[in-house]
Motif scaffolding. Sequence first.
Motif, PDB file in Angstrom:
ATOM      1  N   ALA A   1       0.790  -1.228   0.000  1.00  0.00           N
ATOM      2  CA  ALA A   1       0.000   0.000   0.000  1.00  0.00           C
ATOM      3  C   ALA A   1       0.821   1.276   0.000  1.00  0.00           C
ATOM      4  O   ALA A   1       0.262   2.373  -0.017  1.00  0.00           O
ATOM      5  CB  ALA A   1      -0.915  -0.004   1.240  1.00  0.00           C
TER       6      ALA A   1
ATOM      7  N   ASN B   1      -0.036   4.134  -2.429  1.00  0.00           N
ATOM      8  CA  ASN B   1      -1.441   4.401  -2.734  1.00  0.00           C
ATOM      9  C   ASN B   1      -2.276   4.787  -1.518  1.00  0.00           C
ATOM     10  O   ASN B   1      -3.491   4.628  -1.515  1.00  0.00           O
ATOM     11  CB  ASN B   1      -2.066   3.169  -3.401  1.00  0.00           C
ATOM     12  CG  ASN B   1      -1.436   2.858  -4.743  1.00  0.00           C
ATOM     13  OD1 ASN B   1      -0.433   2.155  -4.817  1.00  0.00           O
ATOM     14  ND2 ASN B   1      -2.006   3.409  -5.807  1.00  0.00           N
TER      15      ASN B   1
ATOM     16  N   LEU C   1      -6.341  -1.729   1.120  1.00  0.00           N
ATOM     17  CA  LEU C   1      -6.380  -0.893  -0.080  1.00  0.00           C
ATOM     18  C   LEU C   1      -7.769  -0.856  -0.695  1.00  0.00           C
ATOM     19  O   LEU C   1      -8.153   0.133  -1.327  1.00  0.00           O
ATOM     20  CB  LEU C   1      -5.369  -1.421  -1.108  1.00  0.00           C
ATOM     21  CG  LEU C   1      -3.903  -1.099  -0.802  1.00  0.00           C
ATOM     22  CD1 LEU C   1      -2.981  -2.039  -1.556  1.00  0.00           C
ATOM     23  CD2 LEU C   1      -3.597   0.353  -1.147  1.00  0.00           C
TER      24      LEU C   1
ATOM     25  N   ALA D   1      -7.462   2.948  -0.617  1.00  0.00           N
ATOM     26  CA  ALA D   1      -6.546   3.334  -1.697  1.00  0.00           C
ATOM     27  C   ALA D   1      -7.001   4.652  -2.304  1.00  0.00           C
ATOM     28  O   ALA D   1      -8.187   4.835  -2.627  1.00  0.00           O
ATOM     29  CB  ALA D   1      -6.504   2.250  -2.774  1.00  0.00           C
TER      30      ALA D   1
END
Length: 407
Positions: A279, A282, A332, A336
């Motif tokens: 992650a 993002n 995510l 995200a």
Amino acid sequence: MDSGNIAWAVTASALVLFMTPGVAFFYGGLVKAKSVVSMMMMSFGAMGLISVLWVLYGFNMSAVGSAWEFSGNPFADFGLASLASGESANADLLGVIFGATFAIITVALISGAIADRAKFGAWMIFAGIWATLVYFPVAAWVWGGGWILSLGDTLGLPGVIDYAGGTAVHINAGAAALALALVLGKRVGFQKGMDKPHNVPLTLLGASILWFGWFGFNAGAEFLAEGMPGVGLIAVNTLVATAAAILAWMVVEKIKDGKPTSVGAASGAVAGLVAITPACANLTPGWATVLGVVAGAVCAIAVELKFKWGFDDSLDVVGIHLVGGLIGTLYLGFFATGTGLFVGGDAGQLAVQAIAAVGVLLYSFIVAFVVGFAIEKTIGFRVKNEDELAGIDTIVHGEEGYKLESV
């Protein structure tokens, strides 16, 4: 590729390679004194074996021409002679060494699940087969044009996000670790508190090396982008998620056991690093902090499940890497930037994250179990009980980690 990107590629590769000795120190401090050489040698053995296999054929397997190929042809450029003589050889070979360091540490991580009871030769055979059948193809699936990289396009959904290896490294290694723990069975006298770490400073040193190297692990691939535009965000997220996970783990320990421990702080750091890996590019830093808190707290609880469920994952590879990898990968789907369910997207991101995570988990577990079981039933994977109790360093390697002599 300009000189700055080239320099960062070499630096990042060195940082990630240094992480495997970090794993050796981290794991080595956690086992008993008479098993420390054996534990560390499994990491160093992986460094030797997987480096050679990656250059010979693993790199060739890590990229595919279409989404539904299992892997690249291992013999397409055996030994990389053509790649090394091509017009773009300099940049291409930097990609080779960076990819090799990921393959090495993924294999090394598995060894923590079978500490104190594994034969070194059997481990090396397993490492070579598993890397060939699992890691090299999974790297192609995730980063080399395979089905996971193409899943979003296939389903008409956002693409799977795994910037630095939540699926390919941590879920992959954690699932294999669970399989091997089941194949080798429990250590003699397995119960909570049966063995204390023999060298806590060694474990803290290992965790510190891992955190240091992880900046190359997470941000290393930025050498492929002109100007490396994402490196600042990745670095900040790698710092703050890890720090938050340390705090969360210690709070859980305090509530659960009455005292926060240094080994818990080190384990929390690793849990945070694992979770932020997929992650790191993002998430905003705020959501990265929350991820660290979640990973630290949940992994601190998850490491206790082996006693409840009866599998002997010696050094908590499952509780930290499998669970932490799942947390980071699925998180995510919610947070995200731009595509997460709660930050402007819909459930599509979560769907593809879950499919990728479950696919890698099941494939790695099944292959590792079959390969480990075959080794155990042929040449034997586990040492004799009496050798385990005595400490396997002298039996397996003819060495002692510590030689104390009276003067």
